[in-house]
Scaffold this motif. Structure first.
Motif, PDB file in Angstrom:
ATOM      1  N   PRO A 635       6.216  -3.588  -6.444  1.00 52.81           N
ATOM      2  CA  PRO A 635       5.569  -4.883  -6.216  1.00 52.81           C
ATOM      3  C   PRO A 635       4.502  -4.757  -5.142  1.00 52.81           C
ATOM      4  N   PHE A 636       3.477  -5.575  -5.257  1.00 54.93           N
ATOM      5  CA  PHE A 636       2.431  -5.587  -4.254  1.00 54.93           C
ATOM      6  C   PHE A 636       2.854  -6.434  -3.064  1.00 54.93           C
ATOM      7  N   GLU A 637       2.567  -5.949  -1.887  1.00 57.98           N
ATOM      8  CA  GLU A 637       2.608  -6.753  -0.671  1.00 57.98           C
ATOM      9  C   GLU A 637       1.157  -6.998  -0.267  1.00 57.98           C
ATOM     10  N   PHE A 638       0.935  -7.950   0.615  1.00 61.99           N
ATOM     11  CA  PHE A 638      -0.433  -8.214   1.045  1.00 61.99           C
ATOM     12  C   PHE A 638      -1.078  -6.954   1.615  1.00 61.99           C
ATOM     13  N   THR A 639      -0.270  -6.157   2.319  1.00 62.41           N
ATOM     14  CA  THR A 639      -0.813  -4.952   2.957  1.00 62.41           C
ATOM     15  C   THR A 639      -1.199  -3.883   1.946  1.00 62.41           C
ATOM     16  N   THR A 640      -0.771  -4.041   0.683  1.00 62.14           N
ATOM     17  CA  THR A 640      -1.129  -3.066  -0.341  1.00 62.14           C
ATOM     18  C   THR A 640      -2.617  -3.127  -0.646  1.00 62.14           C
ATOM     19  N   PHE A 641      -3.194  -4.321  -0.506  1.00 59.25           N
ATOM     20  CA  PHE A 641      -4.603  -4.503  -0.822  1.00 59.25           C
ATOM     21  C   PHE A 641      -5.480  -4.070   0.351  1.00 59.25           C
ATOM     22  N   SER A 642      -6.762  -4.077   0.129  1.00 60.90           N
ATOM     23  CA  SER A 642      -7.690  -3.810   1.224  1.00 60.90           C
ATOM     24  C   SER A 642      -7.532  -4.902   2.271  1.00 60.90           C
ATOM     25  N   PRO A 643      -7.863  -4.610   3.541  1.00 62.32           N
ATOM     26  CA  PRO A 643      -7.698  -5.635   4.591  1.00 62.32           C
ATOM     27  C   PRO A 643      -8.407  -6.938   4.255  1.00 62.32           C
ATOM     28  N   ASN A 644      -9.599  -6.838   3.658  1.00 66.35           N
ATOM     29  CA  ASN A 644     -10.350  -8.047   3.328  1.00 66.35           C
ATOM     30  C   ASN A 644      -9.623  -8.860   2.262  1.00 66.35           C
ATOM     31  N   ALA A 645      -9.160  -8.171   1.189  1.00 66.64           N
ATOM     32  CA  ALA A 645      -8.448  -8.874   0.122  1.00 66.64           C
ATOM     33  C   ALA A 645      -7.124  -9.420   0.626  1.00 66.64           C
ATOM     34  N   ALA A 646      -6.428  -8.644   1.488  1.00 70.28           N
ATOM     35  CA  ALA A 646      -5.147  -9.088   2.034  1.00 70.28           C
ATOM     36  C   ALA A 646      -5.320 -10.362   2.839  1.00 70.28           C
ATOM     37  N   GLN A 647      -6.389 -10.417   3.639  1.00 72.08           N
ATOM     38  CA  GLN A 647      -6.643 -11.606   4.447  1.00 72.08           C
ATOM     39  C   GLN A 647      -6.916 -12.818   3.576  1.00 72.08           C
ATOM     40  N   ARG A 648      -7.687 -12.623   2.529  1.00 72.36           N
ATOM     41  CA  ARG A 648      -8.009 -13.746   1.643  1.00 72.36           C
ATOM     42  C   ARG A 648      -6.779 -14.203   0.858  1.00 72.36           C
ATOM     43  N   ALA A 650      -3.609 -13.936   1.840  1.00 66.77           N
ATOM     44  CA  ALA A 650      -2.696 -14.606   2.771  1.00 66.77           C
ATOM     45  C   ALA A 650      -3.214 -15.974   3.188  1.00 66.77           C
ATOM     46  N   SER A 651      -4.526 -16.194   3.034  1.00 67.09           N
ATOM     47  CA  SER A 651      -5.082 -17.491   3.432  1.00 67.09           C
ATOM     48  C   SER A 651      -4.690 -18.607   2.474  1.00 67.09           C
ATOM     49  N   VAL A 652      -4.287 -18.254   1.248  1.00 65.20           N
ATOM     50  CA  VAL A 652      -3.905 -19.289   0.282  1.00 65.20           C
ATOM     51  C   VAL A 652      -2.461 -19.162  -0.197  1.00 65.20           C
ATOM     52  N   TYR A 653      -1.971 -17.927  -0.351  1.00 66.67           N
ATOM     53  CA  TYR A 653      -0.606 -17.734  -0.837  1.00 66.67           C
ATOM     54  C   TYR A 653       0.350 -17.546   0.343  1.00 66.67           C
ATOM     55  N   GLY A 654       1.490 -18.224   0.279  1.00 70.69           N
ATOM     56  CA  GLY A 654       2.465 -18.101   1.351  1.00 70.69           C
ATOM     57  C   GLY A 654       3.195 -16.781   1.348  1.00 70.69           C
ATOM     58  N   ALA A 655       3.302 -16.143   0.173  1.00 71.61           N
ATOM     59  CA  ALA A 655       4.027 -14.881   0.050  1.00 71.61           C
ATOM     60  C   ALA A 655       3.471 -14.111  -1.141  1.00 71.61           C
ATOM     61  N   PRO A 656       3.632 -12.778  -1.145  1.00 73.42           N
ATOM     62  CA  PRO A 656       3.158 -12.005  -2.294  1.00 73.42           C
ATOM     63  C   PRO A 656       3.768 -12.468  -3.612  1.00 73.42           C
ATOM     64  N   GLN A 657       5.004 -13.000  -3.562  1.00 74.54           N
ATOM     65  CA  GLN A 657       5.667 -13.428  -4.781  1.00 74.54           C
ATOM     66  C   GLN A 657       5.050 -14.693  -5.366  1.00 74.54           C
ATOM     67  N   ASP A 658       4.102 -15.294  -4.650  1.00 76.26           N
ATOM     68  CA  ASP A 658       3.443 -16.495  -5.162  1.00 76.26           C
ATOM     69  C   ASP A 658       2.200 -16.176  -5.988  1.00 76.26           C
ATOM     70  N   ILE A 659       1.706 -14.938  -5.927  1.00 79.32           N
ATOM     71  CA  ILE A 659       0.425 -14.595  -6.546  1.00 79.32           C
ATOM     72  C   ILE A 659       0.474 -14.840  -8.053  1.00 79.32           C
ATOM     73  N   ASP A 660      -0.544 -15.545  -8.551  1.00 83.81           N
ATOM     74  CA  ASP A 660      -0.636 -15.827  -9.984  1.00 83.81           C
ATOM     75  C   ASP A 660      -1.009 -14.556 -10.738  1.00 83.81           C
ATOM     76  N   LEU A 661      -0.527 -14.449 -11.974  1.00 88.04           N
ATOM     77  CA  LEU A 661      -0.743 -13.249 -12.772  1.00 88.04           C
ATOM     78  C   LEU A 661      -2.225 -12.964 -12.973  1.00 88.04           C
ATOM     79  N   TRP A 662      -3.029 -13.978 -13.285  1.00 83.08           N
ATOM     80  CA  TRP A 662      -4.444 -13.740 -13.548  1.00 83.08           C
ATOM     81  C   TRP A 662      -5.140 -13.176 -12.320  1.00 83.08           C
ATOM     82  N   ILE A 663      -4.800 -13.695 -11.144  1.00 84.29           N
ATOM     83  CA  ILE A 663      -5.404 -13.211  -9.902  1.00 84.29           C
ATOM     84  C   ILE A 663      -4.972 -11.772  -9.630  1.00 84.29           C
ATOM     85  N   GLY A 664      -3.677 -11.501  -9.704  1.00 86.42           N
ATOM     86  CA  GLY A 664      -3.186 -10.154  -9.430  1.00 86.42           C
ATOM     87  C   GLY A 664      -3.763  -9.130 -10.379  1.00 86.42           C
TER      88      GLY A 664
END
Length: 776
Positions: A635-648, A650-664
């Motif tokens: 599973p992806f964690e926010f830290t798996t992405f680039s720092p810029n993508a991780a920051q963006r 985390a700015s909208v999703y409360g947890a990695p488990q919230d990420i929508d399929l289309w976005i991921g």
């Protein structure tokens, strides 16, 4: 002795093929870590032969392998890929689930019948009381005019609602559990509504049905229009039946518009290899397979969930299918128009294929097969309206040029003298002029082949000419999809892994147990990858100089197809689409789609990215990480992405488990040889494997399977079909006199330089092989 030998093999497999057994929460909702060896080539040898008559398949084709207690040993699919020994096919339930399932009382189902009917009656009564001003009128809003009213769809949709209402009440009474719902373990109940099965002839027709029925002998409605999308994984509805999912914390998910703003950048990253035609063909292909049918009001309009001043309508004035998208007052674009609400209406429901009570499944208005329903229609009524004389399709003859027939629908933005609005098998054909162009090419191809068949077989009547031409054009289309387009999307390795590489002769992989139905994950997420590849402009090239002669803004050719009436335009846009690069797949979207989609002459339009996210939630798609786990990835964690993508993120999703399929899916790095990351690639590969293995009429299947099989010589001839040949045969030949051999790759790519249309590099099909032999 045989029993001991069987046990020995099972023990060896369990020992040599370690598998992960997770709790249900861990498997489909929690934070988990999958060992790297679970998705990389392991050092220990997996089973050479699956026990218990299991079949070694890619993990996505055996979703029950992640269920708790599932003992599915690993196995080698080939030298590079490890799959699982599957004993349950595409079923979501594993063997332990089936063994321990609880029996559901039929009387409980009967008891909720009346209450479900009453609830539906109440909802329909509210629908009739809605003020006419709260409905979007079809003739004034282009986006909603494409959602054609089909009476049968409304009737079937009411049946889908009845069954969901029953499931909701049975769950409230604790007569069925969440597991019963998620895994489809309600087979021993009966649905409150079940459409009549289609009437199929004892001797199957040589030609596939327009509506998709009667393809599978045992399941005649599989793949038909107005049936449900199926699922790769069970849905994630917060009530187990139909309500939008919640975040991992239990709070509502972030606004789809906020996610779009934070994560979809308006950047242009041009492909080094793929051209605009690749993108547009994908759009055309998607419309063949999927057409969500939205709920409508009693007066046959699509509901409005937003008021004229841009805010949400009061709840008492909203249709029950409203799920409008919230817009922040600080929105950088819509804020300047004081717009706080983007209209969004949920998709109609369809009963389960076996008519059981269960969770909501959305309705597909198109057939689920690769049958060019966007050209020929998905109903007999629509097909008949498109038929011309002599086995041809109707057309508009514009000073010697053949264009699509005109429509009386008021969806196109200009209605002045000379303006055109076109009809086709799908109501979305005028969405953008490059899509209208492909509709035009395939209409011309049908009529070209029909005329040739009439000359070769003068004894044929127009009915036979039409169906034989349709059969040939469908075969050309299928060949183009699997031979030209799909390998450039997912790569040849994945094509081989999923057994969808075109064969040299007849195919042997038809399986009547495979339901070809389009999956919700394919329709509302993975196949929408193409939206990130759309440029904000379309360039027309001068074929003599190779220079750009005109640049069109994409929003200005949405629902404005009249330029096709300009004599040289069709050739010019074909040349332009061959040379112009498409944009790379990624977390990007042109402002033409995220701000001005179907603007209808207004200073703003809809946000396609937000609508994609909201549609995924409407369909109950699980979080992105669940699909990664399904295919065997961490599973992806926010830290798996680039720092810029991780920051963006985390700015909208409360947890990695919230990420929508289309976005991921858009955030993943492309796999080797493909354009997409592993999750989208496997969802797409799984779908195209279903479309081939589950379609009796697929053009490669032989006479032992396909009632309309081609002879081997005809089949080999059809395998010459390319999109470049169709372009050469059906352009206006005013400015287009040469064409790249591969229509989906840039014309400036070395080795793909344009050649004359009569070049052997663009082979033509010899239709003389389709002369019917006379037997006396």
């Amino acid at each position: 002795m045989k029993v001991e030998k069987f046990v020995y093999h099972v023990l060896i497999c369990v020992i040599c093929c370690p598998i992960l057994v997770l709790s249900y929460k861990e498997a489909l909702g929690g934070h988990y870590v999958i060992d790297e060896k679970d998705h990389k080539h392991a050092t220990e040898a997996p089973c050479a032969t699956c026990p218990r008559n299991g079949v070694c398949v890619p993990k996505i084709q055996c979703p029950s392998h992640i269920r708790p207690g599932a003992n599915y040993p690993r196995c080698h699919i080939d030298r590079q890929h490890i799959g699982v020994c599957c004993f349950s096919g595409n079923s979501h339930a594993a063997e332990p689930d089936l063994a321990s399932r609880s029996s559901i009382n039929i009387e409980d189902v009967k008891a909720v019948h009346n209450s479900s009917l009453q609830k539906l009656s109440d909802w329909l009564r509210k629908e009739t009381l809605l003020d006419r001003d709260t409905s979007i009128q079809r003739e004034t809003v282009p986006f909603y005019s494409q959602h054609e009213y089909i009476k049968e769809a409304t009737d079937v949709g009411h049946g889908g609602l009845l069954n969901v209402f029953a499931a909701q009440e049975l769950r409230a009474r604790q007569a069925i559990s969440d597991d019963d719902l998620a895994l489809g373990l309600t087979q021993d109940t009966y649905g409150l509504f079940c459409p009549k099965p289609p009437s199929c002839p004892n001797v199957p027709s040589k030609y596939r049905r327009i509506d998709g029925n009667c393809n599978n002998f045992n399941h005649p409605s599989w793949g038909a229009a107005l049936t449900a999308y199926e699922r790769v994984l069970p849905p994630d509805y917060r009530d187990g039946t139909w309500a939008f999912r919640l975040s991992a914390s239990g709070s509502p998910l972030p606004s789809a518009r906020d996610v779009s703003n934070a994560l979809l950048l308006a950047e242009n990253h041009q492909s080094r290899s793929h051209n605009l035609m690749f993108m547009q063909f994908g759009h055309f292909l998607a419309h063949d397979l999927s057409a969500g049918v939205l709920f409508r009001t009693a007066n046959d309009s699509v509901p409005s969930c937003c008021s004229a001043d841009g805010t949400h309508l009061p709840i008492e004035h909203q249709h029950w299918a409203c799920a409008a998208i919230d817009v922040s007052p600080k929105d950088p674009f819509y804020g300047q128009f004081d717009k706080r609400c983007l209209n969004f209406v949920r998709t109609q429901l369809a009963p389960w294929s076996d008519c059981v009570v269960g969770y909501a499944k959305q309705m597909n208005g198109a057939t689920h097969y690769l049958d060019l329903s966007q050209v020929y229609g998905s109903s007999l009524k629509k097909s008949r309206s498109l038929r011309g004389v002599g086995g041809l399709l109707k057309s508009f003859h514009d000073y010697g040029r053949t264009l699509l027939p005109l429509t009386k629908r008021h969806e196109c933005l200009t209605e002045k003298h000379g303006a055109a609005c076109f009809d086709s098998g799908d109501n979305r054909g005028n969405q953008i002029i490059s899509l209208t162009l492909l509709h035009t090419l395939f209409l011309r191809e049908h009529n070209r082949i029909a005329r040739a068949l009439a000359l070769i077989n003068p004894e044929w009547d127009e009915e036979k000419i039409f169906h034989e031409a349709r059969r040939i054009v469908q075969a050309e289309f299928q060949n183009i999809v699997y031979k030209e387009w799909l390998p450039l999307l997912i790569g040849t390795k994945l094509m081989k892994l999923f057994r969808i590489t075109p064969t040299k002769g007849y195919s042997t992989n038809y399986d009547p147990r495979v339901n070809p139905a389009v999956t919700a994950e394919f329709a509302s997420a993975a196949m929408r990858f193409g939206h990130s590849t759309v440029d904000g402009k379309m360039m027309l090239f001068n074929p003599q100089t190779g220079e750009v002669s005109e640049t069109l803004s994409t929003p200005e050719v949405m629902f404005q197809p009249s330029r096709l009436r300009l004599k040289p335009f069709l050739d010019r846009i074909l040349v332009g689409m061959s040379w112009q690069p498409m944009l790379n797949v990624g977390p990007f979207m042109s402002n033409s789609l995220s701000q001005f989609l179907f603007h209808g002459g207004n200073p703003y339009g809809l946000d396609l990215a937000a609508m994609n996210i909201q549609r995924g939630r409407d369909y109950g798609l699980r979080p992105y990480n669940d699909y990664r786990m399904l295919i065997g990835l961490n599973p992806f964690e926010f830290t798996t992405f680039s720092p810029n993508a991780a920051q963006r993120l985390a700015s909208v999703y409360g947890a990695p488990q919230d990420i929508d399929l289309w976005i991921g899916g858009l955030l993943e790095k492309p796999i080797d040889g493909g354009l997409l990351g592993p999750t989208f690639s496997q969802i797409l590969a799984d779908q195209f494997a279903r479309l081939k293995a589950g379609d009796r009429y697929f053009f490669e299947h032989g006479p032992d399977v396909n009632p309309g099989a081609f002879t081997i010589s005809q089949l080999l001839e059809l395998k010459k079909a390319t999109l470049s040949r169709i372009i050469c045969d059906n352009s206006d030949h005013i400015e287009l006199v040469s064409q790249s051999p591969n229509a989906f790759l840039r014309a400036d790519l070395p080795g793909n330089e344009p050649v004359p249309c009569d070049s052997p590099d663009i082979p033509a099909i010899d239709l003389r092989l389709f002369k019917e032999e006379q037997h006396h």
